[in-house]
Design a protein around this motif. Structure first.
Motif, short mmCIF file in Angstrom:
data_model
loop_
_atom_site.label_atom_id
_atom_site.label_comp_id
_atom_site.label_asym_id
_atom_site.label_seq_id
_atom_site.Cartn_x
_atom_site.Cartn_y
_atom_site.Cartn_z
N ALA A 99 49.16 18.80 86.68
CA ALA A 99 49.45 19.48 85.42
C ALA A 99 48.30 20.42 85.07
O ALA A 99 47.15 20.15 85.39
CB ALA A 99 49.66 18.47 84.30
N SER A 150 61.58 17.15 85.53
CA SER A 150 60.91 18.41 85.88
C SER A 150 61.53 19.07 87.10
O SER A 150 61.14 20.17 87.47
CB SER A 150 59.42 18.16 86.15
OG SER A 150 58.76 17.78 84.95
N PHE A 158 53.42 22.84 84.21
CA PHE A 158 53.90 21.98 85.29
C PHE A 158 54.56 22.78 86.40
O PHE A 158 55.46 22.31 87.07
CB PHE A 158 54.89 20.94 84.73
CG PHE A 158 54.25 19.95 83.80
CD1 PHE A 158 53.70 18.78 84.29
CD2 PHE A 158 54.17 20.22 82.44
CE1 PHE A 158 53.09 17.87 83.44
CE2 PHE A 158 53.56 19.32 81.58
CZ PHE A 158 53.01 18.14 82.08
N TYR A 161 54.40 21.04 89.90
CA TYR A 161 55.22 19.83 89.93
C TYR A 161 56.70 20.19 89.87
O TYR A 161 57.52 19.61 90.59
CB TYR A 161 54.84 18.93 88.75
CG TYR A 161 55.45 17.56 88.78
CD1 TYR A 161 55.16 16.66 89.79
CD2 TYR A 161 56.31 17.14 87.75
CE1 TYR A 161 55.70 15.38 89.80
CE2 TYR A 161 56.86 15.87 87.75
CZ TYR A 161 56.55 14.99 88.78
OH TYR A 161 57.09 13.73 88.78
#
Length: 239
Positions: A99, A150, A158, A161
């Motif tokens: 993050a 996500s 993010f 990710y």
């Protein structure tokens, strides 16, 4: 050694979601192999799972491996087959979170997240598929890839990710279509915040009561086992 009726391999099985999924599978009667990097944590997890199920030592098989290594998938699946003789369920639960602002990601971080979250998922599916196909006539072989909300929703901070988890969701959807008619189910589970150490970044504003529990994801995996392979959804969003 006689072959069990059902056997499962769970990556990231020493803690968090993977540990909960492994426990649910053991409770259901599956012979289980858990995979992790830390031998001590893995052994402790296996002992705990065996004790909770009222089973003896060695009831849960362990394989020490780093899923970021390309050779890990075939080696781990081979070790699982060597122990149990069959594979009915593969759960890809090993994961790594990154993050922060996009420009803050180092080349090393980018490589690690994509290797663990995406490439390992693909390689483990590839290594496991021949064995899952072998049991398709007598059971309901299943691939479960633990993705994330996500992988469905983009959020600032993010980007890396999201790239990995969007990839997992897309890969699983394509695999789901490719395996249609073969009797092998494939589903990406996309949970929101789950009460594990990976959610520590959110604890300043999200209470534990508002988060999913690892057992919630484990329960979803068990429910998927009761669905005929041809009816398993390509994705399951949990919030």
């Amino acid at each position: 050694m006689s072959s069990p009726k059902h056997a499962a391999l769970v990556t990231g099985g020493s803690s968090g979601i993977g540990l909960a999924v492994a426990g649910a599978l053991v409770a259901r009667g599956h012979a289980v192999t858990i995979l992790g990097r830390d031998e001590g944590r893995l052994r402790h997890a296996a002992d705990r799972l065996g004790a909770e199920a009222g089973l003896g030592d060695g009831a849960v098989h362990t394989v020490v491996a780093d899923v970021a290594q390309p050779a890990a998938a075939h080696a781990a699946v081979a070790a699982h087959i060597g122990r149990w003789g069959r594979l009915d369920v593969l759960v890809n639960s090993a994961g790594l979170l990154a993050a922060g602002p996009f420009e803050s990601y180092s080349t090393t971080t980018i490589t690690e997240v994509l290797e663990v979250d995406l490439r390992a998922t693909i390689l483990f599916c590839q290594a496991a598929l021949p064995y899952l196909r072998k049991v398709a006539r007598e059971g309901r072989p299943l691939i479960v890839n633990i993705a994330s909300i996500s992988g469905k929703r983009a959020d600032p901070g993010f980007s890396l990710y999201c790239a990995a988890k969007f990839g997992v969701v897309g890969f699983t959807a394509a695999l789901h279509q490719e395996l249609a008619g073969e009797g092998v189910g494939a589903c990406a589970i996309c949970p929101g915040l789950v009460d594990t150490p990976m959610a520590d970044w959110a604890r300043s504003w999200a209470s534990r009561a508002s988060m999913l529990r690892p057992e919630d994801i484990a329960g979803a995996v068990i429910r998927l086992l009761d669905i005929p392979a041809g009816q398993v959804p390509a994705e399951l969003v949990l919030s």
